[in-house]
Scaffold this motif. Structure first.
Motif, PDB file in Angstrom:
ATOM      1  N   ALA A 191       0.845  -1.208   0.000  1.00 32.91           N
ATOM      2  CA  ALA A 191       0.000   0.000   0.000  1.00 32.91           C
ATOM      3  C   ALA A 191       0.879   1.256   0.000  1.00 32.91           C
ATOM      4  N   THR A 192       1.955   1.255   0.778  1.00 31.03           N
ATOM      5  CA  THR A 192       2.849   2.429   0.809  1.00 31.03           C
ATOM      6  C   THR A 192       3.450   2.673  -0.569  1.00 31.03           C
ATOM      7  N   LEU A 193       3.924   1.607  -1.195  1.00 35.31           N
ATOM      8  CA  LEU A 193       4.582   1.763  -2.499  1.00 35.31           C
ATOM      9  C   LEU A 193       3.580   2.186  -3.576  1.00 35.31           C
ATOM     10  N   GLU A 194       2.355   1.642  -3.491  1.00 36.96           N
ATOM     11  CA  GLU A 194       1.319   2.030  -4.474  1.00 36.96           C
ATOM     12  C   GLU A 194       1.026   3.516  -4.363  1.00 36.96           C
ATOM     13  N   ARG A 195       1.032   4.009  -3.137  1.00 33.36           N
ATOM     14  CA  ARG A 195       0.726   5.419  -2.899  1.00 33.36           C
ATOM     15  C   ARG A 195       1.899   6.310  -3.311  1.00 33.36           C
ATOM     16  N   ALA A 196       3.138   5.904  -2.938  1.00 35.84           N
ATOM     17  CA  ALA A 196       4.279   6.815  -3.076  1.00 35.84           C
ATOM     18  C   ALA A 196       4.964   6.724  -4.442  1.00 35.84           C
ATOM     19  N   VAL A 197       5.135   5.526  -4.955  1.00 37.68           N
ATOM     20  CA  VAL A 197       5.877   5.366  -6.219  1.00 37.68           C
ATOM     21  C   VAL A 197       5.174   4.361  -7.133  1.00 37.68           C
ATOM     22  N   PRO A 198       3.888   4.651  -7.497  1.00 38.53           N
ATOM     23  CA  PRO A 198       3.131   3.655  -8.280  1.00 38.53           C
ATOM     24  C   PRO A 198       3.834   3.277  -9.584  1.00 38.53           C
ATOM     25  N   HIS A 199       4.538   4.257 -10.168  1.00 36.59           N
ATOM     26  CA  HIS A 199       5.182   3.991 -11.466  1.00 36.59           C
ATOM     27  C   HIS A 199       6.390   3.054 -11.337  1.00 36.59           C
ATOM     28  N   LEU A 200       6.847   2.808 -10.088  1.00 33.67           N
ATOM     29  CA  LEU A 200       8.019   1.931  -9.904  1.00 33.67           C
ATOM     30  C   LEU A 200       7.630   0.555  -9.346  1.00 33.67           C
ATOM     31  N   LEU A 201       6.323   0.392  -9.114  1.00 32.89           N
ATOM     32  CA  LEU A 201       5.849  -0.838  -8.463  1.00 32.89           C
ATOM     33  C   LEU A 201       6.212  -2.097  -9.244  1.00 32.89           C
TER      34      LEU A 201
END
Ligand SMILES: C[S@@+](CC[C@H](N)C(=O)[O-])C[C@H]1O[C@@H](n2cnc3c(N)ncnc32)[C@H](O)[C@@H]1O
Length: 392
Positions: free
Chosen positions: A140-150
Motif C-alpha cells: 500500500a505504501t509503495l502504491e501510494r508513493a511510487v506507483p510507477h516503480l511498483l
C-alpha cells in the motif's frame, strides 16, 4: 524505563490474543519437558504464525504503533542509504536491491524515489518479509508513493539462490531471537522460560553446550571471566542467518543498520543486566514475559559477532561506523543544502530529521552501520568519513 505495571491497559481483544499465544507457548513448554530457552520463547512471541508480534495484524510501527524507526520519521535516512546503494550498483554495472524486513515500506519507497532521481534504479527491488500483515502495508505504501516503480518491486518467500547487488536491513538484526544467560558461581546458566503457578517465569538451567561455549569464547576474547550474576544475551542464530545471506550473494554488499556495540562494550561490566528491551506503545520496559504477541522484544546487536559471522562465511568487512558518520559519508549535507524547493515548515522538518539521525544523544551514535562485501573492490562512501572497524 517504564515499570511494566505503568503500561497502558489492554483491550479485551488484545488480552484474548495474548492468551491464545500464551496457550501455544505453554504447550511448547510442556512438550519440551517444562522449560524452553529464551530464543525459542522470543521466536514464538514475535513470529508464531498468526499470533506472533510480527505475524499478526497489530499496528507496530509508526505514531499509532509501538515504536518508530529512522525511515518512518526521517526520509533523508533512506535517501542516504540509496546513495550508498547507487555507488555499489554503479560499481557492479547494475544489480538488484533486496530489503530484509521492510516494515511499512517507507524505506523502500524513499530509496526507490532517490535511486530514480540519481538515475541508478536497480533492475528489481526485492523485499523479504516474514510478516504477511506488513507485506500488505508495504504494498500500500509503495502504491501510494511510487506507483510507477511498483513493477520493479517483488516480494520473496525465501532468499534468492543467486543475488547481485545490495542486501539492506534496518533494525532487523535486533529482532532476531537471542539466548539469555546468567553467570552463577562461575558456571554459565541459560535463562529460559517456564510456566509455574499460573504464570510465565524466567528459569535457569545449566547452559547447553553451544551457549556455554559461546559465552566462554566471549570471556576469552575479553581476557577476563564475566562476574557472578552477570546477565546478557547472545544471538546464536546469527551465524547461520548471515551464512545464508552470504551464500545467496554472488557479488555486492550486505548493509545492516541497527543499535549495537562492539563486543568489548556490549559485554562491559557495567552492562550487567544485558540489553533486552520491550516496546509497547512508545514505552519501553524489561519484562518480556507479559503482553505476549502484543509488544516488541529486541536486544542490541554485537557487531563484532556480525563481522565475524560475515568473515567466516567468506565475506569481507566493507566498513563499520556510527550512523552519523555513515550519513555524513553519504552526503546528508547535500540534502540539507538543497532546500530551494522546500517551504519553511519542510525546512524545519528536514533539520529536525537530520538532528534526530546524527546527534550523539539521539540516533547518531547508538545506531551503527556495518557492510559485508563479496567480490567488490570499491571503497564504500558511507565509511569514508570514519571507519571504526578497529573497534570490532
Ligand atoms: C523493527 S522492524 C524494522 C522494520 C523496518 N526495517 C524499519 O526500519 O522500519 C523489524 C522487521 O524485521 C522483520 N524480520 C524479522 N525477522 C526477519 C527475517 N528473518 N527475515 C526478514 N525479515 C525479518 C519484521 O517482520 C519487521 O518487518
Amino acid at each position: 524505563m517504564s515499570a511494566s505495571g505503568d503500561l497502558p491497559e489492554l483491550s479485551p481483544a488484545e488480552a484474548a490474543h495474548g492468551e491464545r499465544l500464551a496457550e501455544r507457548i505453554r504447550e511448547e513448554i510442556t512438550r519440551s519437558g517444562g522449560w524452553i530457552g529464551f530464543a525459542r520463547f522470543m521466536e514464538m512471541v514475535l513470529y508464531e504464525p498468526g499470533l506472533g508480534y510480527y505475524s499478526a495484524g497489530a499496528c507496530k510501527l509508526g505514531a499509532a504503533g509501538d515504536f518508530v524507526t529512522a525511515p518512518e520519521v526521517a526520509p533523508v535516512f533512506s535517501r542516504c542509504l540509496a546513495t550508498q546503494c547507487a555507488q555499489v550498483l554503479e560499481a557492479l554495472g547494475g544489480g538488484d536491491v533486496l530489503e530484509l524486513g521492510a516494515g511499512t515500506g517507507s524505506m523502500a519507497a524513499d530509496m526507490l524515489a532517490e535511486l530514480e532521481r540519481q538515475q541508478r534504479l536497480p533492475a528489481r527491488y526485492l523485499i523479504l518479509e516474514v510478516s504477511a500483515d506488513l507485506r500488505g502495508r508495504q504494498r500500500a505504501t509503495l502504491e501510494r508513493a511510487v506507483p510507477h516503480l511498483l513493477e520493479r518491486v517483488a516480494w520473496l518467500d525465501r532468499l534468492p539462490e543467486s543475488f547481485e547487488g545490495v542486501i539492506v536491513a534496518n533494525e532487523v538484526l535486533d529482532a532476531l531471537p537471542v539466548e539469555r544467560f546468567i553467570i552463577r558461581g562461575g558456571a554459565v546458566n541459560a535463562l529460559g522460560v517456564t510456566w509455574h503457578f499460573g504464570r510465565f517465569e524466567a528459569s535457569e538451567v545449566r547452559a547447553p553446550v553451544a551457549l556455554r561455549e559461546r559465552v566462554r569464547g566471549i570471556e576469552d576474547e575479553l581476557g577476563a571471566a564475566l562476574p557472578d550474576h552477570y546477565t546478557s544475551e547472545v544471538r546464536l542464530g546469527l551465524e547461520p542467518w548471515i551464512a545464508s545471506l552470504a551464500g545467496a550473494l554472488r557479488r555486492g554488499v550486505l548493509l545492516f543498520v541497527d543499535y549495537g556495540l562492539p563486543r568489548r562494550e556490549y559485554y562491559a561490566a557495567e552492562r550487567h543486566t544485558g540489553t533486552l528491551l520491550c516496546h509497547f506503545r512508545h514505552r519501553f520496559h524489561d519484562d518480556p514475559l507479559i503482553r505476549l504477541g502484543l509488544q516488541d522484544i529486541t536486544a542490541w546487536v554485537d557487531f563484532t559477532a556480525v563481522a565475524a559471522a560475515g568473515l567466516s562465511s567468506g565475506l569481507e568487512l566493507g566498513g563499520y561506523t556510527t550512523q552519523a558518520h555513515f550519513l555524513i559519508g553519504c552526503d546528508i549535507a547535500a540534502y540539507v543544502a538543497d532546500v530551494a524547493d522546500l517551504d519553511v515548515v519542510q525546512r524545519i522538518n528536514l533539520s529536525r530529521q537530520v538532528m534526530l539521525l546524527t546527534l550523539p544523544g539521539e540516533m547518531g551514535e547508538r545506531f551503527k552501520v556495518i557492510a559485508l562485501a563479496k567480490d567488490l573492490s570499491t571503497a564504500l562512501r558511507g565509511f569514508a568519513t570514519r571507519d571504526l572497524r578497529h573497534m570490532l
